[in-house]
Design an enzyme around this catalytic site. Sequence first.
Site, PDB file in Angstrom:
ATOM      1  N   GLY A  49      13.157 -41.625  20.085  1.00  0.00           N
ATOM      2  CA  GLY A  49      12.133 -40.740  19.541  1.00  0.00           C
ATOM      3  C   GLY A  49      11.952 -39.468  20.350  1.00  0.00           C
ATOM      4  O   GLY A  49      10.830 -39.056  20.615  1.00  0.00           O
ATOM      5  N   SER A  75      14.480 -38.885   9.874  1.00  0.00           N
ATOM      6  CA  SER A  75      13.742 -37.661  10.209  1.00  0.00           C
ATOM      7  C   SER A  75      12.337 -37.940  10.732  1.00  0.00           C
ATOM      8  O   SER A  75      11.590 -36.998  11.008  1.00  0.00           O
ATOM      9  CB  SER A  75      13.630 -36.771   8.959  1.00  0.00           C
ATOM     10  N   HIS A  99      13.337 -41.195  -0.298  1.00  0.00           N
ATOM     11  CA  HIS A  99      14.244 -40.195   0.271  1.00  0.00           C
ATOM     12  C   HIS A  99      14.795 -39.283  -0.855  1.00  0.00           C
ATOM     13  O   HIS A  99      15.710 -38.517  -0.611  1.00  0.00           O
ATOM     14  CB  HIS A  99      15.427 -40.869   0.970  1.00  0.00           C
ATOM     15  N   THR A 154      10.448 -40.833   9.246  1.00  0.00           N
ATOM     16  CA  THR A 154       9.788 -41.526   8.132  1.00  0.00           C
ATOM     17  C   THR A 154       8.809 -42.594   8.632  1.00  0.00           C
ATOM     18  O   THR A 154       7.660 -42.669   8.175  1.00  0.00           O
ATOM     19  CB  THR A 154      10.858 -42.250   7.267  1.00  0.00           C
ATOM     20  N   TYR A 158       8.999 -32.980  12.598  1.00  0.00           N
ATOM     21  CA  TYR A 158       9.003 -33.988  13.656  1.00  0.00           C
ATOM     22  C   TYR A 158       8.683 -33.317  14.999  1.00  0.00           C
ATOM     23  O   TYR A 158       7.879 -33.819  15.785  1.00  0.00           O
ATOM     24  CB  TYR A 158      10.399 -34.630  13.698  1.00  0.00           C
TER      25      TYR A 158
HETATM   26  P1  A3P Z   1      15.829 -41.644  17.333  1.00  0.00           P
HETATM   27  O1  A3P Z   1      16.956 -42.444  16.787  1.00  0.00           O
HETATM   28  O2  A3P Z   1      16.195 -40.233  17.642  1.00  0.00           O
HETATM   29  O3  A3P Z   1      15.131 -42.294  18.460  1.00  0.00           O
HETATM   30  P2  A3P Z   1      13.177 -42.815  10.404  1.00  0.00           P
HETATM   31  O4  A3P Z   1      11.847 -43.389  10.654  1.00  0.00           O
HETATM   32  O5  A3P Z   1      13.170 -41.665   9.435  1.00  0.00           O
HETATM   33  O6  A3P Z   1      14.182 -43.867  10.088  1.00  0.00           O
HETATM   34  O7  A3P Z   1      13.631 -42.126  11.763  1.00  0.00           O
HETATM   35  C1  A3P Z   1      13.908 -42.895  12.903  1.00  0.00           C
HETATM   36  C2  A3P Z   1      13.752 -42.000  14.098  1.00  0.00           C
HETATM   37  O8  A3P Z   1      12.356 -41.780  14.343  1.00  0.00           O
HETATM   38  C3  A3P Z   1      14.315 -42.637  15.370  1.00  0.00           C
HETATM   39  O9  A3P Z   1      14.725 -41.536  16.180  1.00  0.00           O
HETATM   40  C4  A3P Z   1      13.092 -43.341  15.931  1.00  0.00           C
HETATM   41  O10 A3P Z   1      13.186 -43.641  17.301  1.00  0.00           O
HETATM   42  C5  A3P Z   1      12.035 -42.289  15.648  1.00  0.00           C
HETATM   43  N1  A3P Z   1      10.670 -42.845  15.585  1.00  0.00           N
HETATM   44  C6  A3P Z   1      10.255 -43.991  15.005  1.00  0.00           C
HETATM   45  N2  A3P Z   1       8.953 -44.154  15.177  1.00  0.00           N
HETATM   46  C7  A3P Z   1       8.510 -43.106  15.893  1.00  0.00           C
HETATM   47  C8  A3P Z   1       7.235 -42.717  16.410  1.00  0.00           C
HETATM   48  N3  A3P Z   1       6.169 -43.464  16.225  1.00  0.00           N
HETATM   49  N4  A3P Z   1       7.157 -41.563  17.100  1.00  0.00           N
HETATM   50  C9  A3P Z   1       8.241 -40.796  17.298  1.00  0.00           C
HETATM   51  N5  A3P Z   1       9.469 -41.103  16.846  1.00  0.00           N
HETATM   52  C10 A3P Z   1       9.606 -42.248  16.150  1.00  0.00           C
END
Ligand code: A3P
Length: 327
Positions: free
Chosen positions: A295, A76, A139, A78, A227
């Site tokens: 992202g 989401s 989580h 994180t 997000y």
């Molecule tokens: P996508 O798979 O849709 O690209 P988490 O951090 O909860 O594991 O979630 C991972 C998701 O957050 C992934 O989404 C990842 O690309 C995105 N993400 C990670 N770092 C990010 C950032 N700095 N800004 C925006 N999205 C990010």
Amino acid sequence: MNHTEPQRNFGDEEDIRTEVRSLISSLPSDTNIQGKKLCNYQGCWYYYKNLQAVLDYQKHFKPLDSDIIVTSYPKSGTTWLKALTVALLHRSEDGLQSHPLTSDSPHGLVPFLEMDLYHKSSTPDLTKLSSSPRLFSTHMPLHTLREPLKDSPCKIVYVCRNVKDVLVSLWHFRSKIGKKEAERSGLESIIESFCKGVDNYGPIWDHVLSYWKGSLEDPKHVLFMRYEDLKEEPYAQVMRLAEFLDCPFTEQEIRTGSVEKISDLCSLSSLSNLDINKTGISWNNVDHSIFFRKGEVDDWKNHLTTEMANKIDMIMDEKFQGSGLKM
Ligand code: A3P
């Protein structure tokens, strides 16, 4: 994965203590689509090893008033929220040269309570943590997290994301991380698990609602972020997070572009291009790079059929009815 060490599996059932096995045998249990065993504790599904860690956390964790806990349903945002929190608290450090975000991944800097600290030990030595204030993540749903927090004034920040994007992100993540055939679930299987509610940390609707309600009841200690808002209005959201964490920006910082600098530093392109995130590997042998993909908001449109999307929307609408929450 670009390494050869065996990957630690959060669903591993070895090392489960006898008293935890006995508790598990009294709880509702099921298997997810990947064939991993789960049990339901306080309304949330956990892999056995994670549940043991949750129980240890509930029994042993002693909060400090200044603790900050970053929380989310997996996939989401994180990683992003952890980076923003670290960047906000370390913003006096000029440039990137010695910034903590260049020496460890956001997950190393803000360890998971149940998937890191209490996973490794039932009584981890938290005095060894380098950050001040102490930063944790989890989580777990709010009611489970809060059990040992009692009347602690510590701050809890939750990030939620459009469920359809969460599912697509989870699918990509599991495809990358899964070495075994069974772990490379199809998207249909992940959606099926979602609809049943039986998946690690599910059901997602109960998870989101626990924090949504908590944030309405206790806005001083629980912040609910989205997000999509972070993408759409990063400036306002970074300001909001700073206010909540009691480290608001000064006039001078605002004038000199400190808010924009933090938001830029924590952008996906900036973080994913740091060496530590390009080549680093976590304690459980997961490449740091796996947490960065596209992202984007609404990436689900590239993967889900209209039928799949409608089914998910119907479930979420029904579950959120009357809560005031729209996703
Ligand atoms: P996508 O798979 O849709 O690209 P988490 O951090 O909860 O594991 O979630 C991972 C998701 O957050 C992934 O989404 C990842 O690309 C995105 N993400 C990670 N770092 C990010 C950032 N700095 N800004 C925006 N999205 C990010």
